[in-house]
Design an enzyme around this catalytic site. Sequence first.
Site, PDB file in Angstrom:
ATOM      1  N   HIS A 118       0.812  -1.216   0.000  1.00 46.98           N
ATOM      2  CA  HIS A 118       0.000   0.000   0.000  1.00 46.98           C
ATOM      3  C   HIS A 118       0.847   1.267   0.000  1.00 46.98           C
ATOM      4  CE1 HIS A 118       0.901   0.644   4.317  1.00 46.98           C
ATOM      5  NE2 HIS A 118       0.856  -0.683   4.377  1.00 46.98           N
ATOM      6  N   ASP A 119       0.372   2.257  -0.735  1.00 47.69           N
ATOM      7  CA  ASP A 119       0.927   3.617  -0.739  1.00 47.69           C
ATOM      8  C   ASP A 119       2.331   3.711  -1.328  1.00 47.69           C
ATOM      9  OD1 ASP A 119      -1.374   4.718   0.818  1.00 47.69           O
ATOM     10  OD2 ASP A 119      -0.550   3.432   2.389  1.00 47.69           O
ATOM     11  N   GLY A 153       5.120  -1.091   2.706  1.00 53.63           N
ATOM     12  CA  GLY A 153       4.298   0.093   2.524  1.00 53.63           C
ATOM     13  C   GLY A 153       5.101   1.381   2.441  1.00 53.63           C
TER      14      GLY A 153
END
Length: 346
Positions: free
Chosen positions: A192-193, A210
């Site tokens: 994520h991200d 992440g």
Amino acid sequence: MLEMKAKMSWWLLKASSRRRFSLSSALHHRRFFFFFPQREKVDTSTLTKPSFIHPSAAVHSDALIGKGVSIGPFCSVSSSAKLGNGCQLYPGSHVSGNTELGDNCTLMTGAVVGDDYPGCTVIGSNNTIGYHAVVGVKCQDMKYKPEDDSFLEVGDNNDIREHTSIHRSSKSTDRTVIGNGNLIMGSCHIAHDCKIGNNNIFANNTLLAGHVEVEDNVHTGGATIVHQFCHLGSYSFLGGGSMVTQDVPKYAMVAGERAELRGLNLVGLARCGFSTAEIRNLRTAYQKIFMCVDANARSLEERIAEVELHEELVHVPAVRAMLQSIRNSFAENRRGICKIRHWNVS
């Protein structure tokens, strides 16, 4: 005589049936290849062929399907999905949730793109999603709340290979982003991200935690692991099996169980068109900063300042970019650069 005529009639009937069988077989194979056409660049502005949807596919009536789309057996397309012109969905691939595919995207067997959580997944044009890859699904972050929007944006001309997983962002104010022209080999993970630039090559089993940021033209060896919030500078190289827990400056090469600087990515720089003079100046700057063997050597900050004041090196854009990359790694909320390999005088 009658017996001979009967035998000739039997052989003629058999030959005729063989011809009918061959023709029907050819038609069958032609239909099969219509389901799964060879990959080729298509000028979507001239497409007139209607989309093909296999009877066993589950395509919602509200889905927006472009021209020349081929959806194979046992695929599914959600109500809010959008498929651009020339897309191909091989058997058992799925487009879920609020997902958009650009023109000429290919989903291989078992690929899953998007999910039904709030937010969206946007895939650009000319991308290939490999066998059983999972792209644009819920992140693996305990802080994520299922009611929050999450996002993934993928550019154009990416080759995402088999069993790769790419997750949406962990919050509505952020997004996972992948640029253009990346080769993401089998079983890689992008969490994520993450922010991925252009023309990177991630070898098999590269794992990005992440919030990792990867600039352009980065190359990782197989089984490379990158700690969350790390930055990988452009044209850097990460040796296979490296565990990267801090930033990698531009143009640098790192390796090791706890990755440490091992010099410049000279081969990569040459392949990417850097001139001999640029590479020579980068080597000089790198040696002044990282390869000092004097026991009474000044601090890293002082050595960086010395290069910044060097009357020749300071005018080389590549050197300035490397210096800025190093300084940025020591900014607030950054992890600093990978540890420096110590050089002993023999």
